[in-house]
Write a protein that holds these residues in place. Structure first.
Motif, PDB file in Angstrom:
ATOM      1  N   ARG A   1      40.391  46.868  52.867  1.00 37.57           N
ATOM      2  CA  ARG A   1      40.752  47.604  51.649  1.00 37.57           C
ATOM      3  C   ARG A   1      40.431  46.789  50.405  1.00 37.57           C
ATOM      4  NH1 ARG A   1      46.554  48.419  51.841  1.00 37.57           N
ATOM      5  NH2 ARG A   1      46.591  46.380  50.872  1.00 37.57           N
ATOM      6  N   ARG A   2      40.786  45.532  50.421  1.00 36.77           N
ATOM      7  CA  ARG A   2      40.508  44.671  49.259  1.00 36.77           C
ATOM      8  C   ARG A   2      39.009  44.521  49.007  1.00 36.77           C
ATOM      9  NH1 ARG A   2      44.876  40.027  50.640  1.00 36.77           N
ATOM     10  NH2 ARG A   2      46.713  41.200  49.975  1.00 36.77           N
ATOM     11  N   ILE A   3      38.271  44.234  50.052  1.00 37.49           N
ATOM     12  CA  ILE A   3      36.819  44.045  49.899  1.00 37.49           C
ATOM     13  C   ILE A   3      36.159  45.335  49.418  1.00 37.49           C
ATOM     14  CG2 ILE A   3      34.674  43.604  51.143  1.00 37.49           C
ATOM     15  CD1 ILE A   3      36.232  41.664  52.915  1.00 37.49           C
ATOM     16  N   SER A   4      36.568  46.467  49.973  1.00 34.85           N
ATOM     17  CA  SER A   4      35.978  47.743  49.563  1.00 34.85           C
ATOM     18  C   SER A   4      36.254  48.032  48.091  1.00 34.85           C
ATOM     19  CB  SER A   4      36.521  48.885  50.425  1.00 34.85           C
ATOM     20  OG  SER A   4      36.012  48.805  51.715  1.00 34.85           O
ATOM     21  N   LEU A   5      37.483  47.843  47.662  1.00 33.65           N
ATOM     22  CA  LEU A   5      37.832  48.127  46.266  1.00 33.65           C
ATOM     23  C   LEU A   5      37.157  47.161  45.296  1.00 33.65           C
ATOM     24  CD1 LEU A   5      41.596  49.068  46.648  1.00 33.65           C
ATOM     25  CD2 LEU A   5      39.658  50.602  46.234  1.00 33.65           C
TER      26      LEU A   5
END
Length: 143
Positions: free
Chosen positions: A19-23
């Protein structure tokens, strides 16, 4: 990194990293796409005037590129062993967008030319795929 985190800490930690990497990738890619779009607009207008008509679809294809780069959800689902779910949601998203696109195009009310229509079709496929995959990953975020 995602697979290692999954192996060390489990599905919850891998989901958080995903989630962090995608955002972060989506945000950074969006900023980079704005700058790149501006630079390409000026460069094409100045040095390749015969391609100025293609500038209409440039922002659409830059958006597609950003969304594709920010897609870590499919990697998460593969690492978590949910390949069958990934296949089903990707196929359903593609089928839904394709049927919708053909319905809209057959209505003859579309004022888009072929180049724009294909670009919007690509963006629609990308967004549907990204959303369906992200929602499926959210569903499998905990064991």
């Amino acid at each position: 990194m995602l697979a290692r985190r999954y192996g060390e800490s489990g599905v919850g930690e891998a989901f958080t990293i995903c989630r962090r990497i995608s955002l972060i990738t989506l945000l950074a890619g969006g900023i980079a796409a704005l700058a790149l779009g501006w630079a390409l607009d000026h460069a094409i207008s100045r040095w390749y005037p015969q391609y100025v008509e293609s500038l209409v679809v440039l922002p659409i294809f830059l958006a597609i590129a950003v969304f594709r780069l920010a897609d870590f959800w499919s990697s998460f689902l593969m690492i978590a062993g949910k390949e069958a779910s990934l296949l089903v949601v990707q196929a359903l998203a593609a089928l839904t967008v394709t049927v919708g696109w053909f319905v809209i195009q057959s209505a003859e009310s579309s004022s888009l030319d072929n180049m724009q229509a294909i670009a919007w079709f690509g963006l629609s496929l990308t967004l549907a795929s990204q959303l369906a995959t992200a929602l499926t990953a959210w569903r499998w975020r905990s064991p």
